[in-house]
Design a protein around this motif. Structure first.
Motif, PDB file in Angstrom:
ATOM      1  N   ALA A 122       0.827  -1.205   0.000  1.00 36.89           N
ATOM      2  CA  ALA A 122       0.000   0.000   0.000  1.00 36.89           C
ATOM      3  C   ALA A 122       0.860   1.253   0.000  1.00 36.89           C
ATOM      4  N   PRO A 123       0.469   2.278  -0.766  1.00 32.66           N
ATOM      5  CA  PRO A 123       1.207   3.549  -0.754  1.00 32.66           C
ATOM      6  C   PRO A 123       0.999   4.282   0.560  1.00 32.66           C
ATOM      7  N   GLN A 128       5.140  12.833   6.754  1.00 33.39           N
ATOM      8  CA  GLN A 128       6.249  12.270   7.514  1.00 33.39           C
ATOM      9  C   GLN A 128       6.684  10.921   6.966  1.00 33.39           C
ATOM     10  N   ASP A 129       5.810  10.284   6.168  1.00 37.71           N
ATOM     11  CA  ASP A 129       6.126   8.978   5.592  1.00 37.71           C
ATOM     12  C   ASP A 129       6.852   9.091   4.257  1.00 37.71           C
ATOM     13  N   ILE A 130       6.789  10.264   3.615  1.00 37.39           N
ATOM     14  CA  ILE A 130       7.414  10.399   2.288  1.00 37.39           C
ATOM     15  C   ILE A 130       8.923  10.156   2.353  1.00 37.39           C
ATOM     16  N   PRO A 131       9.726  10.793   3.226  1.00 41.22           N
ATOM     17  CA  PRO A 131       9.375  11.860   4.156  1.00 41.22           C
ATOM     18  C   PRO A 131       9.652  13.236   3.553  1.00 41.22           C
ATOM     19  N   LEU A 132       8.942  14.251   4.104  1.00 41.62           N
ATOM     20  CA  LEU A 132       9.210  15.647   3.792  1.00 41.62           C
ATOM     21  C   LEU A 132       9.846  16.316   5.013  1.00 41.62           C
ATOM     22  N   SER A 133      10.537  17.405   4.771  1.00 45.42           N
ATOM     23  CA  SER A 133      11.248  18.078   5.861  1.00 45.42           C
ATOM     24  C   SER A 133      10.361  19.049   6.627  1.00 45.42           C
ATOM     25  N   GLU A 134       9.144  19.280   6.143  1.00 45.14           N
ATOM     26  CA  GLU A 134       8.203  20.140   6.843  1.00 45.14           C
ATOM     27  C   GLU A 134       6.790  19.624   6.616  1.00 45.14           C
ATOM     28  N   SER A 158       2.412  15.934  -6.701  1.00 47.23           N
ATOM     29  CA  SER A 158       1.938  14.977  -5.713  1.00 47.23           C
ATOM     30  C   SER A 158       3.149  14.220  -5.172  1.00 47.23           C
ATOM     31  N   VAL A 159       3.095  13.849  -3.895  1.00 47.85           N
ATOM     32  CA  VAL A 159       4.182  13.064  -3.302  1.00 47.85           C
ATOM     33  C   VAL A 159       3.597  11.823  -2.641  1.00 47.85           C
ATOM     34  N   VAL A 160       4.356  10.737  -2.705  1.00 49.42           N
ATOM     35  CA  VAL A 160       3.902   9.457  -2.173  1.00 49.42           C
ATOM     36  C   VAL A 160       5.115   8.569  -1.914  1.00 49.42           C
ATOM     37  N   ASN A 161       5.010   7.704  -0.921  1.00 51.10           N
ATOM     38  CA  ASN A 161       6.058   6.723  -0.666  1.00 51.10           C
ATOM     39  C   ASN A 161       5.511   5.339  -1.004  1.00 51.10           C
ATOM     40  N   VAL A 162       6.216   4.622  -1.881  1.00 52.87           N
ATOM     41  CA  VAL A 162       5.838   3.250  -2.248  1.00 52.87           C
ATOM     42  C   VAL A 162       7.009   2.309  -1.933  1.00 52.87           C
ATOM     43  N   GLY A 163       7.612   2.538  -0.770  1.00 57.51           N
ATOM     44  CA  GLY A 163       8.837   1.848  -0.412  1.00 57.51           C
ATOM     45  C   GLY A 163      10.027   2.757  -0.576  1.00 57.51           C
ATOM     46  N   ASN A 164       9.883   3.781  -1.399  1.00 65.67           N
ATOM     47  CA  ASN A 164      10.852   4.859  -1.555  1.00 65.67           C
ATOM     48  C   ASN A 164      10.085   6.140  -1.932  1.00 65.67           C
ATOM     49  N   PRO A 165      10.703   7.302  -1.768  1.00 66.49           N
ATOM     50  CA  PRO A 165       9.979   8.568  -1.952  1.00 66.49           C
ATOM     51  C   PRO A 165       9.872   8.997  -3.410  1.00 66.49           C
ATOM     52  N   HIS A 166       8.667   9.445  -3.784  1.00 66.07           N
ATOM     53  CA  HIS A 166       8.417   9.895  -5.156  1.00 66.07           C
ATOM     54  C   HIS A 166       7.709  11.238  -5.165  1.00 66.07           C
ATOM     55  N   ARG A 222      15.365   4.014 -18.383  1.00 68.11           N
ATOM     56  CA  ARG A 222      14.373   3.591 -19.379  1.00 68.11           C
ATOM     57  C   ARG A 222      13.026   3.276 -18.736  1.00 68.11           C
ATOM     58  N   ALA A 223      13.067   2.892 -17.476  1.00 65.64           N
ATOM     59  CA  ALA A 223      11.820   2.571 -16.783  1.00 65.64           C
ATOM     60  C   ALA A 223      12.072   2.586 -15.285  1.00 65.64           C
ATOM     61  N   CYS A 224      11.039   2.879 -14.526  1.00 60.86           N
ATOM     62  CA  CYS A 224      11.116   2.844 -13.065  1.00 60.86           C
ATOM     63  C   CYS A 224       9.800   2.281 -12.551  1.00 60.86           C
ATOM     64  N   GLY A 225       9.849   1.053 -12.026  1.00 61.85           N
ATOM     65  CA  GLY A 225       8.636   0.398 -11.575  1.00 61.85           C
ATOM     66  C   GLY A 225       7.983   1.094 -10.400  1.00 61.85           C
ATOM     67  N   THR A 226       8.786   1.546  -9.427  1.00 65.25           N
ATOM     68  CA  THR A 226       8.173   2.213  -8.278  1.00 65.25           C
ATOM     69  C   THR A 226       7.581   3.561  -8.670  1.00 65.25           C
ATOM     70  N   ALA A 227       8.161   4.219  -9.677  1.00 67.02           N
ATOM     71  CA  ALA A 227       7.564   5.476 -10.154  1.00 67.02           C
ATOM     72  C   ALA A 227       6.198   5.216 -10.774  1.00 67.02           C
ATOM     73  N   ALA A 228       6.068   4.113 -11.511  1.00 68.57           N
ATOM     74  CA  ALA A 228       4.763   3.752 -12.067  1.00 68.57           C
ATOM     75  C   ALA A 228       3.769   3.470 -10.948  1.00 68.57           C
ATOM     76  N   CYS A 229       4.229   2.791  -9.887  1.00 69.51           N
ATOM     77  CA  CYS A 229       3.365   2.521  -8.739  1.00 69.51           C
ATOM     78  C   CYS A 229       2.928   3.818  -8.072  1.00 69.51           C
ATOM     79  N   ALA A 230       3.880   4.698  -7.830  1.00 69.99           N
ATOM     80  CA  ALA A 230       3.562   5.971  -7.184  1.00 69.99           C
ATOM     81  C   ALA A 230       2.601   6.789  -8.026  1.00 69.99           C
ATOM     82  N   THR A 231       2.797   6.760  -9.328  1.00 67.32           N
ATOM     83  CA  THR A 231       1.999   7.592 -10.218  1.00 67.32           C
ATOM     84  C   THR A 231       0.558   7.111 -10.304  1.00 67.32           C
ATOM     85  N   ILE A 232       0.331   5.799 -10.395  1.00 63.49           N
ATOM     86  CA  ILE A 232      -1.052   5.325 -10.478  1.00 63.49           C
ATOM     87  C   ILE A 232      -1.799   5.642  -9.191  1.00 63.49           C
ATOM     88  N   ALA A 233      -1.131   5.487  -8.048  1.00 61.36           N
ATOM     89  CA  ALA A 233      -1.797   5.790  -6.779  1.00 61.36           C
ATOM     90  C   ALA A 233      -2.098   7.283  -6.658  1.00 61.36           C
TER      91      ALA A 233
END
Length: 285
Positions: A122-123, A128-134, A158-166, A222-233
């Motif tokens: 789950a995203p 604080q989970d992204i994390p952001l500094s403020e 938009s920002v989201v963490n899917v195991g790493n920050p996006h 060429r591709a980033c799977g976690t970026a695709a995950c972050a983007t769909i969410a």
């Protein structure tokens, strides 16, 4: 001579996002940042976007560790997860596999025509989970822009963490900024204490997104799977798309679903084996 026994490797890729895979299940591999950079170097090493090391796990079939080509360890890699899953399918004679990563526990299933599906979990949307500094009470859009203050080229990502920050900027033109130049600055922006993956996303339809990604520590890939995950969410969260969509990256397409039943993200795509070899003495680990 360094005295280390020869270490075999596999070279694999997922949509052109390429990896050197080392198997450390029977003989541990101690990886320094410098060694990771040396192996990933495309001129003097084997060459890859990420170095992947699989080892034993008490909770999954394997533990997967990931170093990007800048030499630092990261939490998740969606395309690499599919590659490791395919290795496990063959070893186990099974259509299911599990992988333990710093970014979370992954469940993988073998599909038809060489496709692999990974449940990326789950995203997380809390600042604080992204994390952001403020603090940002609403991470669907945060205050960040590039360009003139009164006419920014990109803004309100938009920002989201899917195991790493996006961090995802919604654009009509994927070339509105030169991501090769803007990516490093945004990756290291003070808002991102652990740095961030930076994406430009163009929504083409309710079921289609085109994506360009600057990967944290790896650059344009060429591709980033976690970026695709972050983007769909992120896209479904702000009603730009449905929960199922095709995400097109420079290397090809990923079938994405942000499953409503449990909010887990499912990523389906291909993998490829390139070649196998033995690390030369100067790269031995």
């Amino acid at each position: 001579m360094n005295g280390l026994a020869p270490r075999e490797f596999r070279k694999m890729n997922g949509l052109g996002n390429d990896f050197v895979v080392l198997d450390a299940r029977s003989r541990p591999a101690v990886i320094s940042d410098a060694q990771a950079r040396a192996i990933a170097d495309r001129k003097t090493g084997i060459g890859c976007d990420q170095l992947i090391v699989i080892g034993p796990s008490k909770t999954a079939d394997v533990q997967m560790r990931i170093w990007n080509n800048a030499g630092f360890e990261v939490e998740s890699c969606g395309n690499a997860s599919r590659c490791i899953a395919d290795i496990l399918f063959a070893e186990k004679g099974s259509s299911a596999a599990t992988i333990d990563t710093l970014g979370g526990f992954l469940v993988c299933e073998k599909g038809e025509n060489g496709m692999v599906t990974v449940d990326m979990g789950a995203p997380r949307f809390g600042w604080q989970d992204i994390p952001l500094s403020e603090p940002f009470p609403d991470t669907r859009h945060i205050e960040l822009q590039l360009g003139p203050i009164d006419a920014p080229l990109i803004h309100s990502p938009s920002v989201v963490n899917v195991g790493n920050p996006h961090c995802i900027f919604w654009v009509k033109d994927l070339d509105v900024v030169d991501l090769a130049k803007a990516g490093p600055m945004l990756e290291h922006h003070p808002l991102f204490p652990e740095r961030a993956n930076i994406s430009l996303a163009r929504v083409d339809a309710k079921d289609h997104i085109t994506l360009k990604v600057w990967e944290r520590g790896a650059g344009l890939t060429r591709a980033c799977g976690t970026a695709a995950c972050a983007t769909i969410a992120a896209a479904a969260r702000i009603k730009l798309t449905d929960r199922k969509a095709t995400v097109t990256l420079p290397g090809g397409d990923l079938a994405m679903e942000w499953r409503e039943a449990d909010d887990h993200i499912l990523m389906t795509g291909p993998i490829a084996y390139e070649f196998e070899g033995t690390l030369p003495a100067h790269l031995a680990v």
